[in-house]
Design a protein around this motif. Structure first.
Motif, PDB file in Angstrom:
ATOM      1  N   ASP A 162       0.905  -1.291   0.017  1.00 40.49           N
ATOM      2  CA  ASP A 162      -0.063  -0.046   0.085  1.00 40.49           C
ATOM      3  C   ASP A 162       0.815   1.350  -0.076  1.00 40.49           C
ATOM      4  O   ASP A 162       0.257   2.330  -0.272  1.00 40.49           O
ATOM      5  CB  ASP A 162      -0.999   0.043   1.233  1.00 40.49           C
ATOM      6  CG  ASP A 162      -0.333   0.012   2.645  1.00 40.49           C
ATOM      7  OD1 ASP A 162       0.712  -0.123   2.834  1.00 40.49           O
ATOM      8  OD2 ASP A 162      -1.080  -0.093   3.586  1.00 40.49           O
ATOM      9  N   LYS A 163       2.081   1.071  -0.035  1.00 37.70           N
ATOM     10  CA  LYS A 163       3.049   2.109   0.000  1.00 37.70           C
ATOM     11  C   LYS A 163       3.871   2.508  -1.164  1.00 37.70           C
ATOM     12  O   LYS A 163       4.586   3.252  -1.587  1.00 37.70           O
ATOM     13  CB  LYS A 163       3.978   2.220   1.317  1.00 37.70           C
ATOM     14  CG  LYS A 163       3.340   2.420   2.575  1.00 37.70           C
ATOM     15  CD  LYS A 163       4.328   2.750   3.722  1.00 37.70           C
ATOM     16  CE  LYS A 163       3.637   2.715   5.056  1.00 37.70           C
ATOM     17  NZ  LYS A 163       4.223   2.340   6.038  1.00 37.70           N
ATOM     18  N   ILE A 164       3.581   1.385  -1.991  1.00 32.11           N
ATOM     19  CA  ILE A 164       4.045   1.242  -3.432  1.00 32.11           C
ATOM     20  C   ILE A 164       3.553   2.569  -4.368  1.00 32.11           C
ATOM     21  O   ILE A 164       2.254   2.685  -4.373  1.00 32.11           O
ATOM     22  CB  ILE A 164       4.170   0.015  -4.188  1.00 32.11           C
ATOM     23  CG1 ILE A 164       4.799  -1.069  -3.431  1.00 32.11           C
ATOM     24  CG2 ILE A 164       4.371   0.088  -5.705  1.00 32.11           C
ATOM     25  CD1 ILE A 164       4.892  -2.296  -3.985  1.00 32.11           C
ATOM     26  N   LYS A 165       4.143   3.404  -5.087  1.00 34.21           N
ATOM     27  CA  LYS A 165       3.673   4.144  -5.923  1.00 34.21           C
ATOM     28  C   LYS A 165       3.786   3.956  -7.293  1.00 34.21           C
ATOM     29  O   LYS A 165       4.875   3.415  -7.905  1.00 34.21           O
ATOM     30  CB  LYS A 165       4.829   5.603  -5.851  1.00 34.21           C
ATOM     31  CG  LYS A 165       4.129   6.737  -6.595  1.00 34.21           C
ATOM     32  CD  LYS A 165       5.146   7.594  -6.310  1.00 34.21           C
ATOM     33  CE  LYS A 165       4.546   8.999  -7.189  1.00 34.21           C
ATOM     34  NZ  LYS A 165       5.618  10.190  -6.993  1.00 34.21           N
ATOM     35  N   PHE A 166       2.431   3.586  -7.811  1.00 31.20           N
ATOM     36  CA  PHE A 166       2.340   3.151  -9.146  1.00 31.20           C
ATOM     37  C   PHE A 166       2.389   4.545 -10.110  1.00 31.20           C
ATOM     38  O   PHE A 166       1.443   5.367  -9.862  1.00 31.20           O
ATOM     39  CB  PHE A 166       1.130   2.178  -9.422  1.00 31.20           C
ATOM     40  CG  PHE A 166       1.149   1.013  -8.661  1.00 31.20           C
ATOM     41  CD1 PHE A 166       1.644   0.025  -9.280  1.00 31.20           C
ATOM     42  CD2 PHE A 166       1.049   0.886  -7.377  1.00 31.20           C
ATOM     43  CE1 PHE A 166       1.870  -1.406  -8.584  1.00 31.20           C
ATOM     44  CE2 PHE A 166       1.030  -0.391  -6.658  1.00 31.20           C
ATOM     45  CZ  PHE A 166       1.584  -1.363  -7.253  1.00 31.20           C
ATOM     46  N   VAL A 167       3.003   4.346 -11.112  1.00 33.84           N
ATOM     47  CA  VAL A 167       2.793   5.586 -11.977  1.00 33.84           C
ATOM     48  C   VAL A 167       2.687   5.134 -13.677  1.00 33.84           C
ATOM     49  O   VAL A 167       3.565   4.500 -14.412  1.00 33.84           O
ATOM     50  CB  VAL A 167       4.367   6.387 -12.004  1.00 33.84           C
ATOM     51  CG1 VAL A 167       4.178   7.603 -13.144  1.00 33.84           C
ATOM     52  CG2 VAL A 167       4.415   6.849 -10.421  1.00 33.84           C
ATOM     53  N   GLU A 168       1.390   5.508 -14.082  1.00 28.48           N
ATOM     54  CA  GLU A 168       1.098   4.999 -15.505  1.00 28.48           C
ATOM     55  C   GLU A 168       2.180   5.719 -16.493  1.00 28.48           C
ATOM     56  O   GLU A 168       2.322   4.714 -17.496  1.00 28.48           O
ATOM     57  CB  GLU A 168      -0.073   5.403 -15.743  1.00 28.48           C
ATOM     58  CG  GLU A 168      -0.801   4.789 -17.034  1.00 28.48           C
ATOM     59  CD  GLU A 168      -2.225   4.961 -17.337  1.00 28.48           C
ATOM     60  OE1 GLU A 168      -2.589   4.144 -18.203  1.00 28.48           O
ATOM     61  OE2 GLU A 168      -2.828   5.625 -16.349  1.00 28.48           O
TER      62      GLU A 168
END
Length: 186
Positions: A26-32
């Motif tokens: 839940d702390k992982i940043k996903f960037v399209e």
């Protein structure tokens, strides 16, 4: 018996990872937008591999898949190069990293009994000399083919920082990461 995070980190280090930590998904940043690098074919693997874009699937589906897990074992291998332009050294280092990744994955499955995991490696899958995708055939070795953290749009720099793993490891080095997502059993 429950999963011991310290034992997983130690397993990564024993498998010859230089750094390892447990990440909270839940702390992982996903960037399209990171997928745009794939579309620009920076690594020359776009549309050539079952576990690279576009074949691996749309960003939102991959993000949803990753977010079904609670934790990840993040690990990094660091390799000394002759220079920052040592392409042969980088390719050789990636092969070493892949060996560490596969060894650690075996340990996680067999010694730590984690099942239902999602292993993500660095860069494109290179298990086969020529991917079956190029011949419009199904993957020959689906148990050996792993998507990359990049294909999932994971912000690796942010993830490493969050986990206390250095992104930069000094002059004339190359670093590769792997991430094995899992849920902790009760």
């Amino acid at each position: 018996m429950g999963t011991n995070f310290s034992d997983l980190v130690q397993a990564a280090l024993a498998a010859k990872a230089d750094h390892a930590a447990i990440a909270e998904v839940d702390k992982i940043k996903f960037v399209e937008d990171f997928r745009k690098a794939c579309e620009q074919n920076v690594c020359r693997k776009y549309d050539t591999n079952w576990v690279c874009p576009p074949a691996v699937g749309p960003f939102e589906e991959l993000k949803d898949k990753a977010c079904q897990y609670k934790y990840g074992l993040l690990f990094q291998t660091v390799h000394q190069m002759k220079s920052s332009f040592d392409w042969k050294g980088m390719v050789a280092a990636k092969k070493v990293h892949d060996g560490v990744f596969r060894d650690l994955l075996d340990r996680v499955k067999n010694e730590h009994k984690l099942q239902g995991i999602l292993p993500l490696n660095a860069g494109a899958c290179e298990f086969c000399t020529r991917c079956a995708y190029l011949d419009n055939e199904p993957c020959r070795f689906p148990e050996e083919a792993f998507a990359s953290v990049e294909a999932y749009g994971i912000d690796v720099i942010n993830l490493e920082k969050t986990c206390g793993i250095p992104y930069y490891n000094g002059k004339n080095t190359v670093s590769y990461v792997g991430l094995i997502l899992f849920n902790k059993e009760n």
